[in-house]
Design a protein around this motif. Structure first.
Motif, PDB file in Angstrom:
ATOM      1  N   LEU A 115       0.796  -1.220   0.000  1.00 28.96           N
ATOM      2  CA  LEU A 115       0.000   0.000   0.000  1.00 28.96           C
ATOM      3  C   LEU A 115       0.834   1.278   0.000  1.00 28.96           C
ATOM      4  N   HIS A 116       2.132   1.163   0.132  1.00 26.67           N
ATOM      5  CA  HIS A 116       2.981   2.351   0.193  1.00 26.67           C
ATOM      6  C   HIS A 116       4.255   2.149  -0.611  1.00 26.67           C
ATOM      7  N   ASP A 117       4.373   2.848  -1.728  1.00 19.53           N
ATOM      8  CA  ASP A 117       5.572   2.810  -2.571  1.00 19.53           C
ATOM      9  C   ASP A 117       5.771   1.437  -3.205  1.00 19.53           C
ATOM     10  N   TRP A 118       4.671   0.822  -3.626  1.00 19.51           N
ATOM     11  CA  TRP A 118       4.722  -0.512  -4.221  1.00 19.51           C
ATOM     12  C   TRP A 118       5.464  -0.510  -5.554  1.00 19.51           C
ATOM     13  N   ASP A 119       5.349   0.579  -6.298  1.00 16.93           N
ATOM     14  CA  ASP A 119       6.049   0.651  -7.583  1.00 16.93           C
ATOM     15  C   ASP A 119       7.555   0.454  -7.402  1.00 16.93           C
ATOM     16  N   ARG A 120       8.117   1.113  -6.401  1.00 11.52           N
ATOM     17  CA  ARG A 120       9.550   0.973  -6.166  1.00 11.52           C
ATOM     18  C   ARG A 120       9.886  -0.446  -5.708  1.00 11.52           C
ATOM     19  N   ALA A 121       9.038  -1.039  -4.876  1.00  9.23           N
ATOM     20  CA  ALA A 121       9.275  -2.398  -4.425  1.00  9.23           C
ATOM     21  C   ALA A 121       9.294  -3.376  -5.598  1.00  9.23           C
ATOM     22  N   VAL A 122       8.358  -3.203  -6.517  1.00 10.10           N
ATOM     23  CA  VAL A 122       8.293  -4.079  -7.694  1.00 10.10           C
ATOM     24  C   VAL A 122       9.526  -3.893  -8.569  1.00 10.10           C
ATOM     25  N   ASP A 123       9.916  -2.660  -8.785  1.00 10.93           N
ATOM     26  CA  ASP A 123      11.095  -2.395  -9.611  1.00 10.93           C
ATOM     27  C   ASP A 123      12.354  -2.996  -8.972  1.00 10.93           C
ATOM     28  N   ASP A 124      12.482  -2.870  -7.668  1.00 12.50           N
ATOM     29  CA  ASP A 124      13.639  -3.444  -6.968  1.00 12.50           C
ATOM     30  C   ASP A 124      13.621  -4.964  -7.029  1.00 12.50           C
ATOM     31  N   ALA A 125      12.434  -5.551  -6.911  1.00 13.65           N
ATOM     32  CA  ALA A 125      12.317  -7.008  -6.991  1.00 13.65           C
ATOM     33  C   ALA A 125      12.768  -7.505  -8.360  1.00 13.65           C
ATOM     34  N   ALA A 126      12.325  -6.821  -9.401  1.00 12.65           N
ATOM     35  CA  ALA A 126      12.716  -7.207 -10.754  1.00 12.65           C
ATOM     36  C   ALA A 126      14.229  -7.103 -10.928  1.00 12.65           C
ATOM     37  N   ALA A 127      14.832  -6.049 -10.366  1.00 10.68           N
ATOM     38  CA  ALA A 127      16.273  -5.858 -10.483  1.00 10.68           C
ATOM     39  C   ALA A 127      17.054  -6.930  -9.734  1.00 10.68           C
ATOM     40  N   ALA A 128      16.456  -7.487  -8.683  1.00 13.54           N
ATOM     41  CA  ALA A 128      17.115  -8.533  -7.897  1.00 13.54           C
ATOM     42  C   ALA A 128      16.865  -9.931  -8.455  1.00 13.54           C
ATOM     43  N   GLY A 129      16.020 -10.043  -9.489  1.00 17.35           N
ATOM     44  CA  GLY A 129      15.724 -11.341 -10.084  1.00 17.35           C
ATOM     45  C   GLY A 129      14.585 -12.092  -9.424  1.00 17.35           C
ATOM     46  N   VAL A 130      13.774 -11.387  -8.631  1.00 15.11           N
ATOM     47  CA  VAL A 130      12.639 -12.012  -7.942  1.00 15.11           C
ATOM     48  C   VAL A 130      11.527 -12.315  -8.940  1.00 15.11           C
ATOM     49  N   LYS A 131      10.959 -13.521  -8.850  1.00 14.24           N
ATOM     50  CA  LYS A 131       9.860 -13.931  -9.715  1.00 14.24           C
ATOM     51  C   LYS A 131       8.507 -13.881  -9.001  1.00 14.24           C
ATOM     52  N   TYR A 132       8.543 -13.997  -7.678  1.00 14.72           N
ATOM     53  CA  TYR A 132       7.319 -14.017  -6.883  1.00 14.72           C
ATOM     54  C   TYR A 132       7.460 -13.021  -5.734  1.00 14.72           C
ATOM     55  N   MET A 133       6.505 -12.109  -5.632  1.00 16.30           N
ATOM     56  CA  MET A 133       6.417 -11.203  -4.492  1.00 16.30           C
ATOM     57  C   MET A 133       5.254 -11.676  -3.636  1.00 16.30           C
ATOM     58  N   VAL A 134       5.506 -11.862  -2.338  1.00 17.41           N
ATOM     59  CA  VAL A 134       4.531 -12.530  -1.478  1.00 17.41           C
ATOM     60  C   VAL A 134       4.078 -11.609  -0.351  1.00 17.41           C
ATOM     61  N   CYS A 135       2.767 -11.448  -0.223  1.00 24.36           N
ATOM     62  CA  CYS A 135       2.207 -10.773   0.950  1.00 24.36           C
ATOM     63  C   CYS A 135       2.355 -11.740   2.119  1.00 24.36           C
ATOM     64  N   ALA A 136       3.220 -11.378   3.064  1.00 20.23           N
ATOM     65  CA  ALA A 136       3.683 -12.344   4.053  1.00 20.23           C
ATOM     66  C   ALA A 136       2.751 -12.537   5.238  1.00 20.23           C
ATOM     67  N   TYR A 137       2.039 -11.473   5.635  1.00 17.42           N
ATOM     68  CA  TYR A 137       1.336 -11.536   6.913  1.00 17.42           C
ATOM     69  C   TYR A 137       0.387 -10.359   7.026  1.00 17.42           C
ATOM     70  N   LEU A 138      -0.712 -10.579   7.705  1.00 20.32           N
ATOM     71  CA  LEU A 138      -1.640  -9.498   8.033  1.00 20.32           C
ATOM     72  C   LEU A 138      -1.670  -9.336   9.544  1.00 20.32           C
ATOM     73  N   SER A 139      -1.373  -8.137  10.025  1.00 17.76           N
ATOM     74  CA  SER A 139      -1.470  -7.887  11.460  1.00 17.76           C
ATOM     75  C   SER A 139      -2.938  -7.919  11.865  1.00 17.76           C
ATOM     76  N   GLU A 140      -3.190  -7.954  13.164  1.00 18.82           N
ATOM     77  CA  GLU A 140      -4.572  -7.961  13.639  1.00 18.82           C
ATOM     78  C   GLU A 140      -5.312  -6.707  13.179  1.00 18.82           C
ATOM     79  N   ALA A 141      -4.620  -5.584  13.171  1.00 19.36           N
ATOM     80  CA  ALA A 141      -5.254  -4.338  12.735  1.00 19.36           C
ATOM     81  C   ALA A 141      -5.582  -4.380  11.252  1.00 19.36           C
ATOM     82  N   GLU A 142      -4.719  -5.001  10.470  1.00 20.75           N
ATOM     83  CA  GLU A 142      -4.933  -5.070   9.024  1.00 20.75           C
ATOM     84  C   GLU A 142      -6.051  -6.027   8.651  1.00 20.75           C
TER      85      GLU A 142
END
Length: 296
Positions: A115-142
């Protein structure tokens, strides 16, 4: 019959026999035995390069990232620098974990989340060779307390998954056990499966947590074939606490589960042990030994 013809038939017969014994090889190449880096998180914080070298020496050939922020990148390294360290050690990082990002730290949004600066996260993942980006966990508040909240999360995941797709990356969702708690006669996990686009959002099945919740991984594979390209492989001990333990030391029948790898759509799996009784390196060594001898 010519020699080449006999050789071909003999090879085909041996291949068929091998696949009958280990169908997981169809979907999970033997050379990729992965580790979720959360298992060795303290070592990664102190010495990421040395820790990766040690894991490669133990026999792991892939890792899954556990830490990324928009400012610190991957363990304090740029995507390019981290990818270079992986390559030096004969490792790949096909998958990495991220947070949804509704929580606030010091009044400011956490950067590098869905939800915050996802574009940069995706671009960095691609640069690192990541094929899968995973939503790891939802806090109780989320996660909230209603199915409607999970429907809203599903829409957020669809949007994030569409952005991933444009970069050639697949978004996934990683479960714990709370997604299998009944909310008004419905299971949040079912909602996440049905309310997300199956092409934009796939699942990383944590075999320990789904088993602890009393659910059958095989039933999920049958209901949603091909939806589970990633697995977390960690065992559950036989005590009343049903705590984490090394793969092969607990109650989960991994042989039976791996026999359905193709139906699940498995591409990569990662050993994970959230807590270890002693050195995490001793635990991950024990787990990989069982996997090599028994599952592959």
């Amino acid at each position: 019959m010519t020699t080449s013809r006999r050789s071909f038939l003999r090879s085909a017969t041996l291949l068929s026999a091998g696949l009958a014994v280990s169908p997981a090889l169809l979907a999970a190449p033997k050379q990729y035995i992965g580790l979720q880096l959360y298992t060795v998180r303290e070592a990664m914080e102190k010495d990421p390069s040395g820790t990766l070298a040690r894991l490669a020496k133990i026999g792991y050939t892939s890792v899954e990232g556990a830490t990324y922020t928009g400012t610190e990148k991957f363990y304090g390294m740029t995507p390019q620098a981290f990818a270079a360290v992986l390559k030096q050690n004969g490792l790949i990082m096909p998958s990495s974990h991220y947070r949804l990002g509704e929580e606030q730290t010091g009044g400011a949004p956490v950067q590098g989340t869905i939800l915050h600066d996802w574009d940069r996260a995706v671009d960095d993942a691609a640069a690192a060779g990541v094929k899968y980006m995973v939503c790891a966990y939802l806090s109780e508040a989320e996660r909230g307390t209603s199915i409607d909240r999970y429907k809203a999360i599903a829409e957020q995941l669809n949007k994030a998954g569409d952005r991933c797709k444009k970069a050639g990356i697949q978004l996934c969702y990683h479960n714990h056990d709370f997604e299998f708690a009944n909310l008004g006669g419905q299971l949040p996990y079912d909602t996440l499966l049905t309310a997300t686009d199956k092409n934009l959002v796939k699942m990383e099945l944590d075999i320990y947590w789904v088993s602890k919740a009393g659910k059958d991984p095989l039933a999920l594979f049958k209901q949603h074939p091909g939806r589970f390209p990633l697995w977390h492989v960690k065992d559950m001990d036989t005590t009343s606490q049903k705590f984490f333990t090394e793969v092969g030391s607990g109650s989960i029948d991994f042989k039976k589960i791996f026999a359905h790898a193709s139906e699940a759509g498995l591409q990569y799996f990662f050993v994970e042990q959230d807590k270890t009784p002693g050195s995490p390196f001793d635990s991950v060594t024990k787990s990989i030994s069982y996997i090599k001898k028994t599952l592959l």
